[in-house]
Design a protein around this motif. Structure first.
Motif, PDB file in Angstrom:
ATOM      1  N   LEU A  44       0.866  -1.171   0.000  1.00  0.00           N
ATOM      2  CA  LEU A  44       0.000   0.000   0.000  1.00  0.00           C
ATOM      3  C   LEU A  44       0.907   1.225   0.000  1.00  0.00           C
ATOM      4  O   LEU A  44       1.694   1.423   0.937  1.00  0.00           O
ATOM      5  CB  LEU A  44      -0.908   0.008   1.233  1.00  0.00           C
ATOM      6  CG  LEU A  44      -1.685  -1.274   1.525  1.00  0.00           C
ATOM      7  CD1 LEU A  44      -2.506  -1.121   2.803  1.00  0.00           C
ATOM      8  CD2 LEU A  44      -2.577  -1.642   0.346  1.00  0.00           C
ATOM      9  N   THR A  45       0.809   2.042  -1.025  1.00  0.00           N
ATOM     10  CA  THR A  45       1.749   3.148  -1.199  1.00  0.00           C
ATOM     11  C   THR A  45       1.032   4.486  -1.224  1.00  0.00           C
ATOM     12  O   THR A  45       0.031   4.651  -1.924  1.00  0.00           O
ATOM     13  CB  THR A  45       2.545   2.979  -2.508  1.00  0.00           C
ATOM     14  OG1 THR A  45       3.209   1.703  -2.482  1.00  0.00           O
ATOM     15  CG2 THR A  45       3.583   4.073  -2.666  1.00  0.00           C
ATOM     16  N   VAL A  46       1.561   5.424  -0.477  1.00  0.00           N
ATOM     17  CA  VAL A  46       1.036   6.790  -0.445  1.00  0.00           C
ATOM     18  C   VAL A  46       2.167   7.743  -0.804  1.00  0.00           C
ATOM     19  O   VAL A  46       3.194   7.777  -0.115  1.00  0.00           O
ATOM     20  CB  VAL A  46       0.467   7.145   0.944  1.00  0.00           C
ATOM     21  CG1 VAL A  46       0.101   8.619   1.012  1.00  0.00           C
ATOM     22  CG2 VAL A  46      -0.757   6.293   1.253  1.00  0.00           C
ATOM     23  N   ASP A  47       2.015   8.505  -1.877  1.00  0.00           N
ATOM     24  CA  ASP A  47       2.988   9.518  -2.287  1.00  0.00           C
ATOM     25  C   ASP A  47       2.509  10.876  -1.801  1.00  0.00           C
ATOM     26  O   ASP A  47       1.412  11.310  -2.156  1.00  0.00           O
ATOM     27  CB  ASP A  47       3.125   9.565  -3.813  1.00  0.00           C
ATOM     28  CG  ASP A  47       3.787   8.307  -4.370  1.00  0.00           C
ATOM     29  OD1 ASP A  47       4.285   7.520  -3.563  1.00  0.00           O
ATOM     30  OD2 ASP A  47       3.781   8.133  -5.598  1.00  0.00           O
ATOM     31  N   ASN A  48       3.314  11.530  -1.017  1.00  0.00           N
ATOM     32  CA  ASN A  48       2.974  12.857  -0.503  1.00  0.00           C
ATOM     33  C   ASN A  48       3.892  13.905  -1.126  1.00  0.00           C
ATOM     34  O   ASN A  48       4.982  14.176  -0.619  1.00  0.00           O
ATOM     35  CB  ASN A  48       3.103  12.881   1.028  1.00  0.00           C
ATOM     36  CG  ASN A  48       2.817  14.258   1.605  1.00  0.00           C
ATOM     37  OD1 ASN A  48       2.192  15.085   0.959  1.00  0.00           O
ATOM     38  ND2 ASN A  48       3.283  14.493   2.826  1.00  0.00           N
ATOM     39  N   PRO A  49       3.480  14.542  -2.231  1.00  0.00           N
ATOM     40  CA  PRO A  49       4.338  15.539  -2.886  1.00  0.00           C
ATOM     41  C   PRO A  49       4.223  16.925  -2.266  1.00  0.00           C
ATOM     42  O   PRO A  49       4.909  17.850  -2.689  1.00  0.00           O
ATOM     43  CB  PRO A  49       3.781  15.551  -4.321  1.00  0.00           C
ATOM     44  CG  PRO A  49       2.326  15.271  -4.138  1.00  0.00           C
ATOM     45  CD  PRO A  49       2.225  14.335  -2.961  1.00  0.00           C
ATOM     46  N   THR A  50       3.360  17.081  -1.272  1.00  0.00           N
ATOM     47  CA  THR A  50       3.106  18.395  -0.683  1.00  0.00           C
ATOM     48  C   THR A  50       4.200  18.776   0.308  1.00  0.00           C
ATOM     49  O   THR A  50       5.050  17.967   0.668  1.00  0.00           O
ATOM     50  CB  THR A  50       1.751  18.437   0.023  1.00  0.00           C
ATOM     51  OG1 THR A  50       1.826  17.690   1.247  1.00  0.00           O
ATOM     52  CG2 THR A  50       0.655  17.860  -0.857  1.00  0.00           C
TER      53      THR A  50
END
Length: 541
Positions: free
Chosen positions: A518-524
């Motif tokens: 399960l992957t979450v990308d946080n570019p913020t």
């Protein structure tokens, strides 16, 4: 160099895995919850081991075999200083099907007072004058500061001080004398003197057992253990209950049109039932007019609130050591301001009744989504509140709602509209309830957080996940252990925005050894709070 922890876990059940080995992750220790508070228009309500295995264990059921002898690996990769255009760095948190309930939740400490709006700003060199001017502007928008945090006292006689125990005994003597002489009765003195009274409040007799002591202690604490003042308060409360006809009120049908304004949902970390007061519902002009437009409607609303309160209180445990207070949450988002005369009148009436006749029923009062005008409103009502009541207050601006609630209530117990995972049980959410614990993780700015769920047996894995506020990308895939196996894309990478569904649910049939990613990308530029939980079920053919 990444820190790595490897541990082999013994067999465990499918729904209650063993605790995992603590590793260097983003998860700080679980904070100790506090006790709490009492609001205007506050309402209240509630509901209120397994044996060790024998030396020779029988064969495990199929469900338990699903998580037999698994290995847990947790890695925490330090972040490197980002370049001007930083690529997403990666963080991996590896858990297994046996580890779901083990990771401790993360909660951030709550400041004594929180700004109404706390947006991130780009830091630029600024003059001292500009900084001071901005600080003044921010100070004007701050909500009231909380006083010293209130700690709920014990109702056990052994925990009372000598002076408190003496006050309680003196109070009990006065109450018994009043019952014997018919002081609380509405009958004439001659009639009342013939038969000793039996008076109950909230279903608890005033003089019978340990529950009676708990009720009397509420009145004593509301008057700082001053016996005569406590007795006067009790006497006035009994008189008001008779005039308001509270016992008959419980039988009335006052409709359900206000069920979204005040409702009960879950419990806090100390077991107090949680009551939500959602004043923004009164932005609906039709509902507002139906509730407050004339004196008759305001009286009906007040009776509805007291009925809700009475029904809730009667579910509490009045024995010493039991839960006999309620955790209040007042949502002020879109709430009509104090300029609404009808609402102001109803608020003042309710507040007065609650303070005079319902002592010590609020464990903590948390105000969330506090708007700019609340400071003036709070200043207006503050003289009507005791210091004890005000010491229970906690205030949170709009950007701190979820963070504040998670300090006191676990995410699975918090409704989805406030950042949690709690929804009404329905066909769209058949697997999880508020009894299924969730794990909290912090996703740092410009990072990729990956949760690995290693599965060593054929099974069906179901999970749900949310990131508070979203503005991140989410994906899910299954990676088999065999080199020739094919990676299965369960959920293609998808940018999630705040208007998307709050909780994402998925499931996958695992028919060979491997892992779910399960992957979450946080570019913020802001850290994000990730919540997830999963269950291991028998393989679905």
């Amino acid at each position: 160099m990444a820190d790595e922890t490897v541990q082999t876990h013994p067999p465990s059940t499918a729904t209650h895995p063993p605790p995992s080995t603590e590793a260097k992750t983003e998860t700080p220790p679980l904070p100790q919850p506090e006790s709490a508070a009492e609001p205007p228009l506050a309402s209240v309500g509630t509901e209120l081991q397994k044996d060790a295995l024998p030396p020779t264990e029988p064969p495990l059921p199929a469900e338990e075999k699903l998580k037999e002898a698994v290995t847990v690996i947790e890695k925490d990769t330090p972040l490197e200083p980002p370049p001007p255009e930083p690529p997403l760095t990666e963080e991996h948190v590896t858990v297994t099907a046996a580890e779901k309930d083990s990771a401790e939740p993360v909660s951030q400490p709550l400041a004594a007072a929180l700004a109404v709006s706390q947006e991130s700003e780009t830091l630029e060199p600024q003059s001292k004058e500009v900084i001071e001017e901005k600080q003044k502007s921010v100070d004007k928008r701050k909500v009231p500061q909380s006083l010293v945090s209130f700690k709920e006292e014990s109702n056990k006689l052994s925990d009372l001080s000598h002076s408190e125990l003496k006050s309680l005994n003196d109070f009990k003597y006065l109450v018994q004398e009043a019952l014997n002489n018919g002081v609380f009765s509405s009958a004439s003195p001659s009639e009342a003197a013939n038969v000793p009274e039996e008076v109950s409040i909230w279903g608890v007799p005033l003089s019978k057992d340990a529950r009676s002591d708990v009720v009397l202690l509420k009145f004593l604490r509301a008057r700082d253990f001053k016996v005569k003042e406590s007795f006067a308060m009790l006497k006035n409360t009994i008189k008001w209950r008779r005039e308001f006809n509270v016992d008959e009120l419980l039988k009335e049908d006052l409709g359900d049109h206000l069920e979204k304004v005040v409702f009960m949902d879950g419990h806090d970390k100390e077991g107090h039932p949680v009551c939500y007061n959602v004043y923004g519902e009164f932005q609906n002009k039709e509902l507002y007019a139906k509730t407050f437009s004339d004196e008759e409607k305001r009286t009906r609303f007040l009776r509805w609130r007291i009925q809700f309160l009475e029904k809730s209180i009667r579910k509490l445990d009045f024995y010493p050591g039991g839960i006999n207070t309620i955790f209040q949450v007042s949502d002020l988002k879109n709430s009509p301001g104090p300029g609404k005369r009808e609402l102001r009148i109803a608020t003042k009436q309710a507040l007065q009744i609650l303070q005079d006749n319902y002592p010590e029923f609020v464990a903590k009062q948390v105000f969330i989504n506090v708007p700019w005008w609340y400071l003036a409103f709070y200043t207006m009502i503050s003289p009507f509140l005791t210091q004890r009541t005000k010491s229970k207050f906690v205030f949170a601006g709009p950007t701190k709602t979820a963070e504040t609630l998670f300090k006191y209530i676990t995410p699975e117990q918090v409704p989805t509209q406030y950042g949690g995972l709690s929804v009404d049980f329905c066909e769209c959410n058949p697997e999880f309830t508020i009894d299924d614990p969730a794990t909290e993780l912090i996703v740092k700015p410009a990072t990729k957080q990956t949760v690995e769920i290693i599965v060593n047996e054929k099974c069906t894995l179901v999970w749900e996940l949310r990131v508070v506020g979203w503005e991140v990308s989410y994906s899910a895939e299954y990676v088999p252990n065999t080199e020739r196996g094919y990676t299965v894309i369960i959920q293609k990478a998808r940018k999630m925005v705040p208007t998307d569904e709050p909780v994402v649910s998925n499931g996958f049939n695992v028919n060979e050894l491997g892992k779910i990613l399960l992957t979450v990308d946080n570019p913020t530029a802001k850290k994000k709070k990730l919540l997830y939980r999963f269950k291991v079920l028998p393989y679905a053919d």
